[in-house]
Scaffold this motif. Sequence first.
Motif, PDB file in Angstrom:
ATOM      1  N   TRP A 247       2.346  -2.752   1.079  1.00  0.00           N
ATOM      2  CA  TRP A 247       2.858  -1.335   1.309  1.00  0.00           C
ATOM      3  C   TRP A 247       1.531  -0.484   1.463  1.00  0.00           C
ATOM      4  O   TRP A 247       0.284  -0.729   1.291  1.00  0.00           O
ATOM      5  N   THR A 248       1.905   0.478   2.338  1.00  0.00           N
ATOM      6  CA  THR A 248       0.853   1.351   3.111  1.00  0.00           C
ATOM      7  C   THR A 248       1.294   2.898   2.851  1.00  0.00           C
ATOM      8  O   THR A 248       2.183   3.447   2.250  1.00  0.00           O
ATOM      9  N   PRO A 249       0.279   3.520   3.017  1.00  0.00           N
ATOM     10  CA  PRO A 249       0.594   5.287   2.859  1.00  0.00           C
ATOM     11  C   PRO A 249       1.492   5.475   3.692  1.00  0.00           C
ATOM     12  O   PRO A 249       2.308   6.369   3.458  1.00  0.00           O
TER      13      PRO A 249
ATOM     14  N   HIS B 230       4.315   3.646   4.255  1.00  0.00           N
ATOM     15  CA  HIS B 230       5.471   3.727   3.529  1.00  0.00           C
ATOM     16  C   HIS B 230       5.888   4.681   2.370  1.00  0.00           C
ATOM     17  O   HIS B 230       6.771   5.249   2.330  1.00  0.00           O
TER      18      HIS B 230
ATOM     19  N   LYS C  31      -1.512  -0.080  -8.414  1.00  0.00           N
ATOM     20  CA  LYS C  31      -1.284   0.373  -7.207  1.00  0.00           C
ATOM     21  C   LYS C  31       0.315   0.711  -7.352  1.00  0.00           C
ATOM     22  O   LYS C  31       0.863   1.573  -6.605  1.00  0.00           O
TER      23      LYS C  31
END
Length: 263
Positions: free
Chosen positions: A40-42, A44, A78
Amino acid sequence: MNPISLASGVVPEFGPVETIEAARAGGFDMVGLWVDPAVWTPAHTRDARAALAATGLPLLDVEVIWLKPVSAMDDHRKVIDVGADLGARNVLCVSSDPDHARTAARLYDLCHHAEGSGMRVALEFGIFTEVKDLQAALGILDRIDHPLKALLIDPIHVDRSGSSIAEIAKLDPALLPYAQFCDAPAERPDPADFNAVIRDAIDLREQCGEGALPLAALYQALPSGIPLAIELRSETLRDAFPHPALRAAAVAGATRRWLQAHP
């Protein structure tokens, strides 16, 4: 009628934006998202936030925090952080740690981390985990002195673990901010056959009213009007409805017909 949410497991091959859009197109009231902290990334988060805003759908939950004997708590935190950024109401947790005291301590840590986010930290039991039934889950939650702790009920795990619906009906409603819902075949997998247990849970679920679970009794045991995450992991549905919106519509339609027949 209870608000219904598209659980991410209904459309496991699709990403967050496609899941949100399928939920809206299919007629769901809410949606749930799968958040893998490893990928998961910023971006996303940004794209999911935009999709939630565009559809107007509330985010019922994010999943899954899977506690293990050696857990990377920063990864688990997270998931909560992503859920908080997106306005999630709950985070789903399971544990494969046989040390229930350690599970309780880690869940307390997660509750503390979720403070101020509006999220509840919901422990799900099931024979595929080390929290195998209702009593085991309650024993862990009893060790946690925090208002954000919660319990997640899933009909297939209630049935496969032999947990008591009568005991669920006696629970403090505040412990159950939402529940999962689905049906399943009468035949139970051998608890000693892990692969069979997993296939039962992720491939063989059925539409509400099409299986053999005591859904009406369980529904009556749940707090009135709570959101229901429709956790309908089904190989049959995936094959029949490769398009996520059509799959979501089939699930929402069947679920609402069942709910209308069981006011």
